[in-house]
Design an enzyme around this catalytic site. Structure first.
Site, PDB file in Angstrom:
ATOM      1  N   LYS A   1     -55.010 -43.352  -1.552  1.00 13.97           N
ATOM      2  CA  LYS A   1     -53.593 -43.163  -1.231  1.00 13.97           C
ATOM      3  C   LYS A   1     -53.037 -41.944  -1.949  1.00 13.97           C
ATOM      4  CE  LYS A   1     -48.990 -45.169  -1.989  1.00 13.97           C
ATOM      5  NZ  LYS A   1     -48.214 -46.260  -2.644  1.00 13.97           N
TER       6      LYS A   1
ATOM      7  N   GLU B   1     -46.007 -41.341 -12.811  1.00 16.09           N
ATOM      8  CA  GLU B   1     -46.223 -41.293 -11.359  1.00 16.09           C
ATOM      9  C   GLU B   1     -45.015 -41.836 -10.606  1.00 16.09           C
ATOM     10  OE1 GLU B   1     -49.531 -41.326  -9.284  1.00 16.09           O
ATOM     11  OE2 GLU B   1     -50.803 -40.472 -10.848  1.00 16.09           O
TER      12      GLU B   1
ATOM     13  N   HIS C   1     -49.351 -40.041  -6.967  1.00 11.35           N
ATOM     14  CA  HIS C   1     -47.998 -39.710  -6.524  1.00 11.35           C
ATOM     15  C   HIS C   1     -47.550 -38.418  -7.199  1.00 11.35           C
ATOM     16  CE1 HIS C   1     -48.502 -43.974  -5.798  1.00 11.35           C
ATOM     17  NE2 HIS C   1     -47.503 -43.929  -4.941  1.00 11.35           N
TER      18      HIS C   1
END
Length: 254
Positions: free
Chosen positions: A171, A87, A144
C-alpha cells in the site's frame, strides 16, 4: 495470475474496490457507537485506527475493546492499524512497543488483517510478517507520504519492496501538490499492476485533488478504497454512502 485474498466472504483483488471505513474513536464509548453505526452500512471492511484510542498503551484494554468491537461487527473483516506520527498518525510509539502491541493483538485472534509500516526497521517488519502469517493473518505493508508525490519510479519501487518483504497487500498513499501528481500516482499504480504485482495493491492520492484516485481503483488496480462516516482519518476520504454509488456506476461501465 495474480493472487486474490478471501476474508470473511469478500475477495480482495477481484471486481470493484472493496470499501473500508476507519474507526477513529478516542474512547471505548465512541468506538462502540461507531461500530453500531457501521454495522448498519454496506461496507466490506473496517480499519481500527488504534493510534486514535486514548487507552492504546494499555494492551489489556485494547484487547477488551477489540473483543467487543468484534461482537458487534462479527461478519466484517477487521484491519488493525497503529499509524505512527511520522506517517500521519496521531502519536508516536517506540519500536519495541509497536511490536509488543501487534504481537499481542495477532495472538488474540481478533483481527483478520494488520497494517504494518514499510519503513520500520527491516528485520522488525520481517518478524512481524512472519508472526502474522503463522497465525493466518494477512498483512498490508504501507507507506504514507504527506509531503509530496514521489516520482513514478519511486512509487513503484516502494510497492515492489513491500511485495518482496512478503506483504499480502502493498500500500502507498501520497500527497499531490498539483493535479499532475495524481496522474503520476495512477500511472505508477497501473504499471505496478500490469508489470510487477502478483497480488492486490492499494494506492491513493490524498486531499481533494487526489479524491478521484479513490474511485478509479478498478481501472488502475487499487483493490481497497477508504471512505468515511464523519471525521476523516486521511485527507480526501469520501462519505461512504456516496462512495459505494460512485464505485457501482464506474463498475457498470466496465
Amino acid at each position: 495470475m495474480k493472487k486474490t485474498l478471501a476474508v470473511k466472504g469478500i475477495t480482495i483483488g477481484e471486481g470493484r474496490p472493496k470499501v473500508c471505513v476507519p474507526m477513529i474513536g478516542s474512547t471505548y464509548e465512541e468506538l462502540m457507537k461507531e461500530a453500531e453505526r457501521l454495522s448498519t452500512l454496506d461496507i466490506d471492511l473496517v480499519e481500527w485506527r488504534v493510534d486514535f484510542f486514548e487507552s492504546v498503551n494499555d494492551i489489556e484494554q485494547v484487547i477488551q475493546t477489540l473483543t467487543k468491537l468484534r461482537s458487534i461487527l462479527a461478519e466484517v473483516p477487521v484491519i488493525f492499524t497503529f499509524r505512527t506520527a511520522r506517517e500521519g498518525g496521531e502519536r508516536e510509539i517506540a519500536e519495541d512497543e509497536y511490536s509488543i502491541l501487534y504481537e499481542a493483538i495477532m495472538d488474540s485472534g481478533l483481527v483478520d488483517i494488520v497494517d504494518i509500516e514499510l519503513f520500520l526497521i527491516e528485520d522488525q517488519v520481517k518478524e512481524l510478517i512472519e508472526f502474522a502469517h503463522a497465525r493466518s493473518i494477512y498483512v498490508i505493508l504501507s507507506n504514507h507520504d504527506f509531503e509530496k508525490t514521489p516520482t513514478k519510479t519511486e512509487i513503484i519501487t516502494r510497492l515492489q519492496k513491500a511485495q518482496e518483504l512478503g506483504a499480502d497487500i502493498p500500500k502507498i498513499a501520497v500527497m499531490p501538490i498539483q493535479t499532475a501528481d495524481v496522474l503520476t500516482l495512477l500511472e505508477a499504480s497501473l504499471e505496478m499492476v500490469e508489470q510487477y504485482a502478483d497480488r492486490p495493491i492499494i494506492t491513493m492520492s490524498m486531499s481533494g485533488i487526489g479524491m478521484i484516485s479513490r474511485l478509479v481503483g478498478e481501472t488502475f488496480g487499487s483493490a481497497i478504497t477508504f471512505g468515511t462516516t464523519g471525521k476523516e482519518s486521511a485527507p480526501g476520504q469520501i462519505a461512504v454512502e456516496h462512495l459505494r454509488t460512485f464505485l457501482d456506476v464506474l463498475h457498470k461501465g466496465l
